[in-house]
Enzyme design. Structure first.
Site, PDB file in Angstrom:
ATOM      1  N   ASP A 254      -8.474  -6.356  -4.776  1.00  0.00           N
ATOM      2  CA  ASP A 254      -8.264  -4.997  -4.260  1.00  0.00           C
ATOM      3  C   ASP A 254      -9.172  -4.012  -4.996  1.00  0.00           C
ATOM      4  O   ASP A 254      -9.139  -3.910  -6.209  1.00  0.00           O
ATOM      5  CB  ASP A 254      -6.791  -4.614  -4.458  1.00  0.00           C
TER       6      ASP A 254
ATOM      7  N   HIS B  76      -7.800  -5.444  -0.444  1.00  0.00           N
ATOM      8  CA  HIS B  76      -6.639  -4.671  -0.020  1.00  0.00           C
ATOM      9  C   HIS B  76      -6.186  -5.076   1.386  1.00  0.00           C
ATOM     10  O   HIS B  76      -4.996  -5.174   1.660  1.00  0.00           O
ATOM     11  CB  HIS B  76      -6.966  -3.174  -0.062  1.00  0.00           C
TER      12      HIS B  76
ATOM     13  N   SER C 170       0.830  -1.199   0.000  1.00  0.00           N
ATOM     14  CA  SER C 170       0.000   0.000   0.000  1.00  0.00           C
ATOM     15  C   SER C 170       0.876   1.266   0.000  1.00  0.00           C
ATOM     16  O   SER C 170       1.649   1.458  -0.933  1.00  0.00           O
ATOM     17  CB  SER C 170      -0.949  -0.051   1.204  1.00  0.00           C
TER      18      SER C 170
END
Lengths: 350, 350
Positions: A295, A324, A141
């Site tokens: 995601d 995610h 991320s």
């Protein structure tokens, strides 16, 4: 400064605070006596060529890497590697709005960019540890954003790179998603333009942001198959409060907003006058681009478009209904996939 | 009652108000003198077998069906069919929180379910128009929920059904997404538990809900390719304010909350003690299940799982980067696909 017991050695340690001096920021501010909170596992060898660097993600700290990703027999094996996890600026452990003394405290904490973090980490890695080449930079991320920044900014220093569930240049969609997270907090009257006395006062805003994370953070299928049950919850509502709100409630709102601002503007093409292909073309690292198939805000196709611009790269999709937030490691099938890809990457001469 | 000029014949007409008497609701309340706002195009033939019914979606009215879906030469051709579009309860045109007199006004408007709307529409269709079989029921999003409800509740009355971008049983993920929309409104202190004097007072909450819609309503690719430019906007921010906020700002918050409550709980299996397969197994209509490929909250796989439970059905995916809000018709490639599927469905003997 706000006393917040959440950001403690007890919760996130052991970590060490390194002061790297004054950090001049891209946006014009300065973090005086910038501190980076670092966790390290394993030993740096004499050749200093076994170092792995891990930058952290939004709201996460080095602790989750210790708990979910690092261990003997894993790809990130402290018996083989010196693994250094640097908590990002704004994380609450390193220099952050809540732990900075007046007058640069809270909402006066200066704007920080991904590039600032990476320059700070570079100083730490070279000056404190004397490392001139990293065997691997890996992050998820916002950690992926920093990984890309490392590989583009210091191409000769990064032997291998593994950006997981993130992009080199943040997308327009991702920007507006993050904006809704921020608005959930700042629309709480208790936020008081950032001048709250404790994060507990802003609990309604934090609870709302937690619920927005639930919608975009997991996947539609995560809820369809009631995967939350495997985490010990009895209903969606129980999960939203017991997991999502519980996670964000103790955090400092200004710290979260500091990281979110950075996340929204992550873009390696700032180094090449907006030319993304030129920026990614600078990467010398053997790179595995590792999105998560479900995601919802770093979708694989966005990651694949960037991977195609990196010469020595492969596209490795991780499959998880976690979406995610599979990054949290709660899906038992997630960790083995990450290990398989990272082991292969680390075994590749670079 | 709140005077709201948005819900006018000028903006949404021409439509006709039909009073269908007192509507007893599944949740125990009653809408006294329930009014349904109906737009109609074309003529009912003598056999009364050329009627098409269209229930509306959240925040939308019959106007968008007139503008985007209905017309000579289209599948929904008023020269061939009698097309009746019934605005759902809570839409602001039919009986709704904002237009109901005290004491059942605003937040005291009773809870309405999809089944209540469909029973009200059934009364209208049979008693006012004397129609005993519908050539087609078609609707998008909440209109799809009502379409499914029609086909399950009155299997002998629905010859063909085309639920677009919606599900027969709302998903857990969709429920929590809708909850965030509601919270965006109710967290605005100006909402005052629903006792605001005008929707303009609650503009900050409405603006926040508009921005949440932007994140989930379109698709990541819609923003990646800057499709918003084709709608006449110069930046994402310009689009968020000029399109998304402009759309929701004039609407009544309690009306939106009324529809959202209904949306969250749409579930045809309420008619079969929770057995979804049994409910969908009751459908006799030739059914085209028509999700939109990029829809982020009614994803095709959720629709396909339901389609497989409907005996005389086909799975027809509409392709559009617009995602769920392709329903608005701004993608020039969307309408022709809808027409192709609906024409084929209407040409199928049933």
């Amino acid at each position: 400064m706000i006393d917040n017991p959440y950001y403690s050695q007890e919760n996130h340690g052991p970590y060490e605070l390194h002061e790297i001096g004054d950090l001049m920021l891209e946006e014009g501010g300065t973090i005086r006596g910038c501190k980076l909170a670092c966790a390290a596992w394993g030993k740096l060898n004499r050749a200093k060529d076994n170092a792995i660097l891990i930058p952290t993600w939004y709201s996460g700290t080095s602790k989750i890497w210790e708990q979910v990703y690092v261990g003997p027999g894993r790809a990130l094996d402290p018996e083989k590697y010196f693994i250094l996890c640097v908590n990002q600026i704004g994380s609450g452990l390193s220099s952050s709005p809540h732990n900075t003394p007046p007058p640069f405290n809270g909402p006066r904490f200066p704007r920080v960019r991904i590039g600032d973090d990476v320059r700070a980490q570079h100083k730490l890695v070279t000056e404190v540890y004397g490392i001139d080449r990293l065997a691997l930079v890996v992050g998820g991320s916002m950690g992926a954003q920093q990984t890309y920044e490392w590989a583009v900014r210091y191409p000769d220093m990064v032997a291998r790179a593994a950006p997981i569930a993130g992009t080199a240049k943040n997308t327009g969609h991702d920007f507006i998603f993050t904006a809704t997270l921020n608005e959930a907090i700042t629309s709480d009257p208790a936020w008081k333009d950032g001048w709250y006395d404790s994060s507990a006062e802003v609990h309604l805003g934090l609870r709302r942001q937690a619920r927005l994370w639930a919608v975009m953070g997991w996947s539609t299928e995560f809820f369809k198959r009631e995967v939350w049950r495997t985490l010990g919850f009895s209903s969606v509502e129980d999960f939203l409060t017991g997991f999502m709100e519980a996670y964000f409630l103790p955090m400092d709102p200004n710290d979260l907003l500091c990281m979110a601002w950075k996340w929204q503007r992550g873009d390696v093409s700032r180094m090449t006058n907006g030319d993304l292909a030129a920026a990614l073309g600078r990467i010398k690292a053997k790179t595995f681009v590792m999105p998560i198939d479900e995601d919802m805000f770093f979708p694989p196709r966005d990651c694949e478009a960037e991977q195609k611009l990196i010469s020595n790269s492969e596209f490795r999709v991780i499959e998880s209904l976690g979406g995610h937030l599979a990054l949290f490691g709660s899906d038992p099938e997630y960790g083995p996939q990450v290990d398989r890809h990272l082991s292969e990457l680390l075994a590749t001469p670079a």
